[in-house]
Each structure stands twice: as structure tokens, then as C-alpha cells.
Design a protein around this motif. Structure first.
Motif, PDB file in Angstrom:
ATOM      1  N   THR A 301       1.697  -0.163  -4.037  1.00  0.00           N
ATOM      2  CA  THR A 301       2.656   0.248  -5.064  1.00  0.00           C
ATOM      3  C   THR A 301       1.989   1.111  -6.125  1.00  0.00           C
ATOM      4  OG1 THR A 301       3.945  -1.778  -4.713  1.00  0.00           O
ATOM      5  CG2 THR A 301       4.321  -0.593  -6.762  1.00  0.00           C
ATOM      6  N   GLN A 302       0.809   0.695  -6.581  1.00  0.00           N
ATOM      7  CA  GLN A 302       0.083   1.472  -7.592  1.00  0.00           C
ATOM      8  C   GLN A 302      -0.334   2.826  -7.043  1.00  0.00           C
ATOM      9  OE1 GLN A 302      -0.471   1.675 -10.590  1.00  0.00           O
ATOM     10  NE2 GLN A 302      -2.333   2.897 -10.859  1.00  0.00           N
ATOM     11  N   ALA A 303      -0.784   2.855  -5.796  1.00  0.00           N
ATOM     12  CA  ALA A 303      -1.197   4.129  -5.192  1.00  0.00           C
ATOM     13  C   ALA A 303      -0.020   5.101  -5.126  1.00  0.00           C
ATOM     14  CB  ALA A 303      -1.760   3.875  -3.795  1.00  0.00           C
ATOM     15  N   ILE A 304       1.140   4.600  -4.707  1.00  0.00           N
ATOM     16  CA  ILE A 304       2.334   5.459  -4.615  1.00  0.00           C
ATOM     17  C   ILE A 304       2.755   5.932  -5.999  1.00  0.00           C
ATOM     18  CG2 ILE A 304       4.761   5.501  -3.944  1.00  0.00           C
ATOM     19  CD1 ILE A 304       3.938   3.290  -1.826  1.00  0.00           C
ATOM     20  N   ASN A 305       2.748   5.031  -6.970  1.00  0.00           N
ATOM     21  CA  ASN A 305       3.156   5.400  -8.334  1.00  0.00           C
ATOM     22  C   ASN A 305       2.205   6.407  -8.968  1.00  0.00           C
ATOM     23  OD1 ASN A 305       5.454   3.798  -8.389  1.00  0.00           O
ATOM     24  ND2 ASN A 305       4.376   2.017  -9.190  1.00  0.00           N
ATOM     25  N   ASP A 321       8.306  -4.043   1.448  1.00  0.00           N
ATOM     26  CA  ASP A 321       9.137  -4.873   0.578  1.00  0.00           C
ATOM     27  C   ASP A 321       9.839  -3.975  -0.437  1.00  0.00           C
ATOM     28  OD1 ASP A 321       7.264  -4.264  -1.388  1.00  0.00           O
ATOM     29  OD2 ASP A 321       6.242  -6.191  -1.234  1.00  0.00           O
ATOM     30  N   ARG A 322      10.713  -4.584  -1.237  1.00  0.00           N
ATOM     31  CA  ARG A 322      11.555  -3.800  -2.135  1.00  0.00           C
ATOM     32  C   ARG A 322      10.737  -3.009  -3.150  1.00  0.00           C
ATOM     33  NH1 ARG A 322      15.714  -1.026  -1.903  1.00  0.00           N
ATOM     34  NH2 ARG A 322      16.448  -2.651  -0.459  1.00  0.00           N
ATOM     35  N   SER A 323       9.651  -3.590  -3.679  1.00  0.00           N
ATOM     36  CA  SER A 323       8.865  -2.880  -4.696  1.00  0.00           C
ATOM     37  C   SER A 323       8.197  -1.637  -4.113  1.00  0.00           C
ATOM     38  CB  SER A 323       7.812  -3.812  -5.306  1.00  0.00           C
ATOM     39  OG  SER A 323       6.889  -4.252  -4.321  1.00  0.00           O
ATOM     40  N   VAL A 324       7.663  -1.741  -2.909  1.00  0.00           N
ATOM     41  CA  VAL A 324       7.022  -0.588  -2.266  1.00  0.00           C
ATOM     42  C   VAL A 324       8.064   0.460  -1.902  1.00  0.00           C
ATOM     43  CG1 VAL A 324       5.727   0.166  -0.236  1.00  0.00           C
ATOM     44  CG2 VAL A 324       5.049  -1.918  -1.440  1.00  0.00           C
ATOM     45  N   LEU A 325       9.205   0.022  -1.374  1.00  0.00           N
ATOM     46  CA  LEU A 325      10.264   0.964  -1.034  1.00  0.00           C
ATOM     47  C   LEU A 325      10.752   1.714  -2.274  1.00  0.00           C
ATOM     48  CD1 LEU A 325      12.157   2.121   1.125  1.00  0.00           C
ATOM     49  CD2 LEU A 325      13.736   0.240   0.616  1.00  0.00           C
ATOM     50  N   ASN A 326      10.946   0.993  -3.381  1.00  0.00           N
ATOM     51  CA  ASN A 326      11.371   1.642  -4.627  1.00  0.00           C
ATOM     52  C   ASN A 326      10.333   2.642  -5.117  1.00  0.00           C
ATOM     53  OD1 ASN A 326      13.725   0.197  -4.618  1.00  0.00           O
ATOM     54  ND2 ASN A 326      13.077  -1.292  -6.143  1.00  0.00           N
ATOM     55  N   ALA A 327       9.041   2.297  -4.984  1.00  0.00           N
ATOM     56  CA  ALA A 327       7.984   3.222  -5.400  1.00  0.00           C
ATOM     57  C   ALA A 327       8.030   4.505  -4.570  1.00  0.00           C
ATOM     58  CB  ALA A 327       6.620   2.544  -5.269  1.00  0.00           C
ATOM     59  N   GLY A 392      -7.999   1.277   6.480  1.00  0.00           N
ATOM     60  CA  GLY A 392      -8.164  -0.168   6.523  1.00  0.00           C
ATOM     61  C   GLY A 392      -7.391  -0.819   7.638  1.00  0.00           C
ATOM     62  N   THR A 393      -7.045  -2.088   7.400  1.00  0.00           N
ATOM     63  CA  THR A 393      -6.372  -2.894   8.417  1.00  0.00           C
ATOM     64  C   THR A 393      -4.941  -3.244   8.040  1.00  0.00           C
ATOM     65  OG1 THR A 393      -7.039  -5.043   7.477  1.00  0.00           O
ATOM     66  CG2 THR A 393      -8.603  -3.963   8.953  1.00  0.00           C
ATOM     67  N   ALA A 394      -4.528  -2.978   6.807  1.00  0.00           N
ATOM     68  CA  ALA A 394      -3.228  -3.442   6.315  1.00  0.00           C
ATOM     69  C   ALA A 394      -2.102  -2.499   6.722  1.00  0.00           C
ATOM     70  CB  ALA A 394      -3.259  -3.582   4.790  1.00  0.00           C
ATOM     71  N   ASN A 395      -1.041  -3.077   7.279  1.00  0.00           N
ATOM     72  CA  ASN A 395       0.176  -2.346   7.600  1.00  0.00           C
ATOM     73  C   ASN A 395       1.154  -2.415   6.426  1.00  0.00           C
ATOM     74  OD1 ASN A 395      -0.497  -1.814  10.478  1.00  0.00           O
ATOM     75  ND2 ASN A 395      -0.376  -4.040  10.630  1.00  0.00           N
ATOM     76  N   PHE A 396       2.241  -1.644   6.518  1.00  0.00           N
ATOM     77  CA  PHE A 396       3.286  -1.672   5.494  1.00  0.00           C
ATOM     78  C   PHE A 396       4.362  -2.674   5.915  1.00  0.00           C
ATOM     79  CE2 PHE A 396       1.270   1.724   3.440  1.00  0.00           C
ATOM     80  CZ  PHE A 396       1.928   1.995   2.250  1.00  0.00           C
ATOM     81  N   ASP A 397       4.009  -3.953   5.938  1.00  0.00           N
ATOM     82  CA  ASP A 397       4.980  -4.970   6.324  1.00  0.00           C
ATOM     83  C   ASP A 397       4.664  -6.283   5.620  1.00  0.00           C
ATOM     84  OD1 ASP A 397       2.746  -5.892   7.697  1.00  0.00           O
ATOM     85  OD2 ASP A 397       3.660  -5.814   9.675  1.00  0.00           O
ATOM     86  N   ASN A 398       5.590  -7.216   5.725  1.00  0.00           N
ATOM     87  CA  ASN A 398       5.458  -8.502   5.062  1.00  0.00           C
ATOM     88  C   ASN A 398       4.220  -9.247   5.525  1.00  0.00           C
ATOM     89  OD1 ASN A 398       6.645 -10.848   3.461  1.00  0.00           O
ATOM     90  ND2 ASN A 398       6.499 -11.754   5.494  1.00  0.00           N
TER      91      ASN A 398
END
Length: 461
Positions: A301-305, A321-327, A392-398
Motif C-alpha cells: 500500500t505504501q509503495a503504491i501510494n 484486499d480493499r486497502s491495496v485495491l483502493n491505493a 520477493g515471494t509475496a503475491n497480491f492475495d490474502n
């Protein structure tokens, strides 16, 4: 009665309001179905790891904090830090360190040739950790490389996720042990509070040699990651090699996982180089369900913002999630070039379906989606303006935001590396087709229903 008691537990401990409402209503209304699902899949707090991590810190393991004086020449001042990295530094509880040499490794051959060369160059010890390790051609090549190094007295610590590596044979592990290699599963179900949990995974992929060099990225150990699987064909993935003081962050992540798995403290090298091997600034950010904050979601979220002109993201699983989608929507609205690269070919069909539901929401604000068509896309990479890249290893999912132990390398202040990442993305876009935001509504009604249903199941995918 058990359903009602569990509903109270869900209200008290579920992280999101939506999750608390969904679980509590289900547990009261359909207890025979919801109760086993909740106790096997419902919780997103990993019990016990926080205490184990604090114990390891008390025993003096967290030397990155203890050795700030020796690290001082490499620590960047706050005014030198990019806004995209400020939050990451706080989340990692580690400083962004300069003086690193960073190399982008595109696809399996480049990645594993480099890792195996690093294994043979190790002089003291090797830390080896993957989510999936298979007893196939690549797996046996790795095994023989590690055995050869163990035979000349190199200490080797081999950590794997027992769910991800469920097909790994007992004979494979015994060969490693017979060679003197210390082998351990992560023990996801260890501890009273985790005994019935099947939903947590250690999704990290880390190799560290001598505390000086580390490798982090999306590859697991298996022939398909070399593009040798007939079903997937070309496997598009990315790793990064970091040589320098930042590699100590990957080492710290490993020893905390090792301490959780084995209850032993590793005696490793924490010295920093007298001469910097490079000029890149880098930070290693481990995230997971034991964090007090939702570190992975907050990082993205911070990276997108923080993006001013561009944010390009590659992820095989896109269910934000909603916060990332909103960003992402806000970035699109303020004119940032937002591009999301996702696979054309699914490997997990529910995840693939759920991803369709975000096309219109994000597309209405100028976010562009591309489906990679030259094989299967598995890389997890992000490019922010001309300033910062993450691998890295992290996806954009829950699952990556709340259920998996993940790790991400954040690289800045290296125009050459940033240009390589940009070139990599542009090559990937050329092998992709741009997706219309209305693509879902061009599908049959039953497909649209399947997409909406898949999105409802995203918290447990």
C-alpha cells in the motif's frame, strides 16, 4: 454450543471486520459445516512464533540491532530514503543498507546456475530454505551440490515447508542427513495454538552463504521452474542475488525460522565487509502471520501510494484486499502509469477466477491489466518510478498478506539495476495481451457467477 463459542472467538480475534462477521454468522447458522473449517482454516494469527522470536532476540541473535556501530557506514540517513522505503524500514525493524552489489536473475537457468555457483563458493556455511523442494532433476542437482560441500566441512542448514514439500521423499532427506547436513521442516503445526491449523505456510525462498551473499525470489526447487513441465512450458520467474551488508537481513530471517523449527540458535558470521562490494541500497523485509501489523499489505500500500509516475506489478495471484485495491485506484486517478501483469494460464483455478472480479473496479480508474501468454507467469516483482524495485515471494492475495511467511528484497539507489528491471517488465509486456476492463462481462453468466463465488472464497485460498 461449540459454534456459539467459536463465534465469540472469531469476533475477538479475527483481524478484519468482514471476516469476523462472516465467520460468526456461519458458525451460528451452519455449525456442522463452519466449525471444522474455522478451526482448520479460519485463524490468521500464528501462535507462539512471536514469543520464540523474542526469546531469540533476548539470547543475542538479533545482532543487526546490536551491531549498529559496525553497520553505521552503510546505514542511510532518513533524508536519503525514498518514501517507498521508509515504511519498509520500520516494518522490517532493520535499516536500509547501502554498499550492496545486486544482480537480477531472470528465469530458472540463470537463477539456479547462480545459486549452485554460490553454493560451491561458500567457505563456512550455507543456509538453504524453500517452500517447495522436489526429488526430481533439479532437486537432485541441488542435493548433490550440498552433499559435496558438506563433505569438505561446510556447515549446511536445510529448512523446508512440510506442506509445500509434501511430495519430498524420506530418502532424499535421509541422504542429506547422512551427509552431515542439518535438515528440519518448518513445523507449521508446532505449538498448542497451531496444532489443527492447515492454513499457514512458510513461503520463503532464501539461500545465504557465509552471511555475505543471499538469493531471494519466486523460484522453488523443481524441474517446472526450469521450464521442463509439459503442461506449463516456459516458467517465467525472477530471483535476485544480493552481496553485501543487506544479506544479513536474509540471514536473520532464516535463523528466526530455524529457531522456531528446531529450538536451537545458530552461530553464524555477522561481520560486515570492510570494503563495500557495490553501491546499491537494499533492505530485506520478512513478513508473516506472526507480525503485529499486516506487514505485507502495508508495504504494498505504501509503495503504491508513493508512486509519482509509474508502478508496475507482476504477480501470479492477484486478489488484493480493499486497502491495496483502493491505493491502485487512487494511483490511476492521479495519473500514475499503473500496470498489473498476471498469468494467462491458471495453475490454481479458484485464484484465477477470483482475479477477474478486480478488472472492472481497477480498470475504471486507469489501471491497466496484462495477461502473460508465453508460458506461466510466477514472478513477484514491482517497479516504482525510476527509484525502487522489489523482488520477493509475496503475491497480491490474502494468503501472502495474512497467512504466509514471506520475504521481499527492496532495492534502491541503483539506476543500472532499475533499468534491468524495467527492461525485464517491457519484455514481459511484449509477451502479454492487454485485458479489457469489461472482459468479465463478455463471458457467459455461469462464468460470471463462478468468478463472484471464487472471490467469496479468497480468504481461504
Amino acid at each position: 454450543m461449540l459454534g456459539c463459542i467459536s463465534a465469540v472467538h472469531a469476533v475477538l480475534y479475527t483481524r478484519t471486520e468482514q471476516g469476523a462477521i462472516a465467520w460468526s454468522i456461519s458458525l451460528i447458522s451452519f455449525p456442522y459445516i463452519a466449525l471444522p473449517l474455522y478451526w482448520f482454516l479460519g485463524r490468521n494469527r500464528f501462535k507462539g512464533y512471536v514469543s520464540a522470536r523474542k526469546l531469540s532476540q533476548q539470547l543475542g541473535v538479533d545482532v543487526l540491532l546490536d551491531r549498529r556501530e559496525t553497520l553505521a557506514p552503510y546505514i542511510l540517513n532518513k533524508d536519503q530514503l525514498d518514501p517507498a522505503t521508509l515504511a519498509a524500514e520500520r516494518l522490517a525493524a532493520q535499516p536500509m543498507l547501502g554498499g550492496n552489489a545486486v544482480e537480477l536473475l531472470v528465469d530458472g537457468e540463470a537463477t539456479f546456475n547462480d545459486i549452485i555457483s554460490g553454493i560451491f563458493a561458500a567457505k563456512e556455511y550455507i543456509l538453504f530454505q524453500f517452500f517447495i523442494i522436489k526429488d526430481d532433476g533439479l532437486g537432485r542437482r541441488i542435493k548433490e551440490s550440498l552433499k559435496q560441500k558438506a563433505s569438505v566441512g561446510i556447515r549446511i542448514y536445510f529448512l523446508y515447508d512440510e506442506v509445500g514439500s509434501h511430495s519430498l521423499s524420506v530418502g532424499y532427506l535421509q541422504e542429506l542427513r547422512d551427509a552431515g547436513i542439518k535438515v528440519a521442516p518448518f513445523n507449521t503445526r508446532k505449538g498448542h495454538g497451531n496444532r489443527f491449523q492447515l492454513n499457514f505456510r512458510n513461503h520463503r525462498k532464501i539461500v545465504v552463504t557465509d552471511g555475505k551473499v543471499c538469493w531471494i525470489g519466486g523460484h522453488n526447487v523443481g524441474d517446472e521452474y526450469l521450464g521442463l513441465n509439459a503442461k506449463f512450458g516456459h516458467w517465467r520467474d525472477t530471483h535476485v542475488r544480493i552481496e553485501g551488508p543487506a544479506s544479513l537481513g536474509a540471514q536473520l530471517s532464516f535463523i528466526q525460522d530455524w529457531h522456531w523449527a528446531t529450538e536451537t540458535i545458530l552461530n553464524l558470521n555477522w561481520d560486515v565487509p570492510d570494503v563495500a562490494p557495490g553501491k546499491s541500497a537494499a533492505l530485506i523485509l520478512p513478513t508473516g502471520p506472526a507480525d503485529e501489523l499486516e506487514s505485507a499489505s502495508l508495504m504494498f500500500t505504501q509503495a503504491i501510494n508513493s508512486a509519482r509516475s509509474r508502478i508496475w506489478i507482476a504477480s501470479p495471484y492477484f486478489i488484493p484486499d480493499r486497502s491495496v485495491l483502493n491505493a491502485l485506484q487512487l494511483a490511476g486517478l492521479r495519473g500514475v502509469d499503473v500496470r498489473i501483469l498476471i498469468p494467462e494460464m491458471p495453475d490454481h483455478y479458484l485464484v484465477y477466477l477470483a482475479g477477474f472480479s478486480y478488472l472492472e473496479e481497477a480498470g475504471l480508474t486507469g489501471v491497466r491489466f496484462f495477461r502473460y501468454a508465453d508460458g506461466f507467469l510466477h514472478e513477484k516483482a514491482m517497479l516504482i518510478d525510476e527509484r525502487v524495485a522489489t523482488i520477493g515471494t509475496a503475491n497480491f492475495d490474502n494468503r501472502s498478506f495474512r497467512l504466509n511467511f514471506e520475504i521481499t528484497a527492496v532495492i534502491a539507489d541503483d539506476p543500472v539495476f532499475i533499468n534491468k528491471v524495467e527492461l525485464m517488465f517491457n519484455n514481459d509486456f511484449q509477451s502479454a495481451r492487454e485485458v479489457s476492463s469489461t472482459e468479465l462481462y463478455e463471458k457467459p453468466w455461469w462464468f460470471q457467477f463462478a468468478v463472484k463465488f471464487a472471490r467469496l472464497t479468497s480468504p481461504i485460498q
